[in-house]
Design a protein around this motif. Sequence first.
Motif, PDB file in Angstrom:
ATOM      1  N   LEU A   1       0.826  -1.203   0.000  1.00 32.15           N
ATOM      2  CA  LEU A   1       0.000   0.000   0.000  1.00 32.15           C
ATOM      3  C   LEU A   1       0.864   1.258   0.000  1.00 32.15           C
ATOM      4  O   LEU A   1       0.522   2.256  -0.651  1.00 32.15           O
ATOM      5  CB  LEU A   1      -0.929   0.004   1.219  1.00 32.15           C
ATOM      6  N   ASP A   2       1.981   1.222   0.718  1.00 38.61           N
ATOM      7  CA  ASP A   2       2.894   2.374   0.706  1.00 38.61           C
ATOM      8  C   ASP A   2       3.472   2.596  -0.690  1.00 38.61           C
ATOM      9  O   ASP A   2       3.676   3.740  -1.116  1.00 38.61           O
ATOM     10  CB  ASP A   2       4.024   2.161   1.715  1.00 38.61           C
ATOM     11  N   GLU A   3       3.741   1.502  -1.407  1.00 40.19           N
ATOM     12  CA  GLU A   3       4.239   1.641  -2.776  1.00 40.19           C
ATOM     13  C   GLU A   3       3.166   2.249  -3.681  1.00 40.19           C
ATOM     14  O   GLU A   3       3.476   3.046  -4.569  1.00 40.19           O
ATOM     15  CB  GLU A   3       4.675   0.280  -3.325  1.00 40.19           C
ATOM     16  N   VAL A   4       1.904   1.871  -3.453  1.00 42.33           N
ATOM     17  CA  VAL A   4       0.812   2.461  -4.229  1.00 42.33           C
ATOM     18  C   VAL A   4       0.743   3.966  -3.959  1.00 42.33           C
ATOM     19  O   VAL A   4       0.635   4.777  -4.881  1.00 42.33           O
ATOM     20  CB  VAL A   4      -0.531   1.789  -3.876  1.00 42.33           C
ATOM     21  N   ALA A   5       0.827   4.338  -2.683  1.00 38.18           N
ATOM     22  CA  ALA A   5       0.755   5.751  -2.324  1.00 38.18           C
ATOM     23  C   ALA A   5       1.933   6.541  -2.864  1.00 38.18           C
ATOM     24  O   ALA A   5       1.835   7.751  -3.100  1.00 38.18           O
ATOM     25  CB  ALA A   5       0.693   5.899  -0.792  1.00 38.18           C
ATOM     26  N   ALA A   6       3.071   5.870  -3.068  1.00 40.21           N
ATOM     27  CA  ALA A   6       4.272   6.549  -3.546  1.00 40.21           C
ATOM     28  C   ALA A   6       4.275   6.756  -5.055  1.00 40.21           C
ATOM     29  O   ALA A   6       5.136   7.477  -5.570  1.00 40.21           O
ATOM     30  CB  ALA A   6       5.515   5.746  -3.151  1.00 40.21           C
ATOM     31  N   ASN A   7       3.336   6.138  -5.752  1.00 38.26           N
ATOM     32  CA  ASN A   7       3.300   6.284  -7.206  1.00 38.26           C
ATOM     33  C   ASN A   7       2.924   7.715  -7.561  1.00 38.26           C
ATOM     34  O   ASN A   7       1.816   8.164  -7.255  1.00 38.26           O
ATOM     35  CB  ASN A   7       2.287   5.297  -7.801  1.00 38.26           C
ATOM     36  N   PRO A   8       3.808   8.475  -8.217  1.00 37.12           N
ATOM     37  CA  PRO A   8       3.513   9.888  -8.499  1.00 37.12           C
ATOM     38  C   PRO A   8       2.313  10.073  -9.407  1.00 37.12           C
ATOM     39  O   PRO A   8       1.635  11.099  -9.344  1.00 37.12           O
ATOM     40  CB  PRO A   8       4.808  10.386  -9.162  1.00 37.12           C
TER      41      PRO A   8
END
Length: 488
Positions: free
Chosen positions: A72-79
């Motif tokens: 989920l953190d990787e999803v949120a980090a997607n610009p």
Amino acid sequence: MTGLKIRALRKERRLGQGELARRAGISASYLNLIERDKRAVAGALVDRIAAALGVDRFDLDGEAERRVVARLDEVAANPQLAGGAGHPGPAEELVGRHPGWADLVLRLHRAWLDQSEAVLALADRLNRDPFLGDSVHRMLTNVTSIRAAAEILEDEALAPSDRQRFLSIIATDSHGLSIAAQALLEFFDSAQMRVRSATPAEHVDAFILATDNYFSELEALASDFLASCRPGETAAAAAERLLGAQGRLPDEPSAAHTAETRRFRLLRTALHEDAAGAIGLLVKNHPALASEESRELAASALHAYAAAAVLMPYEPFLEAAEKWRYDIDALSRLFAVSYEQAAHRLATLRRPGAEGVRFAFMRSDVSGYVTKRLPLPRLPLPRYGNACPLWPIHAAFQTPGVTARGFGELTSGEQFLFFARAVEKLPPSATLPRHLLSVMLACSAGDAGRVTYGDGIDRATAMAPVGTICRLCPRDSCGHRQEAPLIA
């Protein structure tokens, strides 16, 4: 995460805090702190709470939930998704309280990746594929010919023989237009256009983590194979004997295969039939492998696991690893395997009661693209972006064949020993750039004393402040940052 998991399981079973605390032998106030993740829980207390909830202690360790949080953190980090908005907040709360919603978000993200990849693939084909240009050209030629013939047929004074000739032209070109259109339709409807995100590879990641990357059935199969070798016969020689002339390899390595790679492939082929049954049972109904493609990928990885288990038998390899303090060069020489093969085998020493140092394994090419990953519970490895520029996996490319190493501390406070080496995958060529891959292992800093790569480094002064990926790292002053932090 463990506290939230306990809370969710307690509510699922309709137990009050007081009742669960009584069963576990602790106070209700202490359980309240545990459920809010204000107090750590481990050892015998985990066993008592698990027993009170009627679950296995491994259901409370929070490992599966931590993987979901990391994703989920990787999803949120997607610009592309974040835009100018700030970080949506801690994902732990969503995962702990509403795991179904967390799973839905991840499935929506995968669907979005699928659509994005399909659009990119379609755009690339429209721009580059010669079949499309040729098809459109043929269709335009047919249409032009049909139009010209139709205009001529409008002349009422046209002789019957000429009229028949132009009608025949229209029929022929109409048939050609139909064929071209059908071929174009089949092209866009073919399996080649069904581009998907890396979901099957993610499923294999989850499978490896769920099984702790240890497979007793394949270790036993490797032991049986070695026991069947004749006196003085090597495993590779036994494989050649079993396969016959079709399995014999040339005396000299080819440009694409070193001696170690050739032996590995030979054993993998020789073991394939015997291992297929056990591997089929391992992957067939495993909940982490949700598609046929993911099961095929997992099966391929397990066939490689079986070959490695023959070349590097568990007990002798673990004994040598402890004796030589996990020196990969020494292990490569002792077992006649490549650096990468020995490094990967170290990440599989997870037999209960006979475990080695727990390693994460990561392999990357010079562009930063991760080609293989085996994370640790407290060390998530990037899936969609490049790893932290301070990780030795990148520095290793500066001095191929030389080990780059160092200690790193994540923003969570977790400390690790990293060490990596760039290895040649193909012999040098006069016409092509060197084909290098960087192979990195990482272990908890607490295990560094057991590993030779931690020697000679002052852990107190050499602990580098690192992250996982730039978008998730809040270290504003980092001079190696490639992207602005999403988390302020």
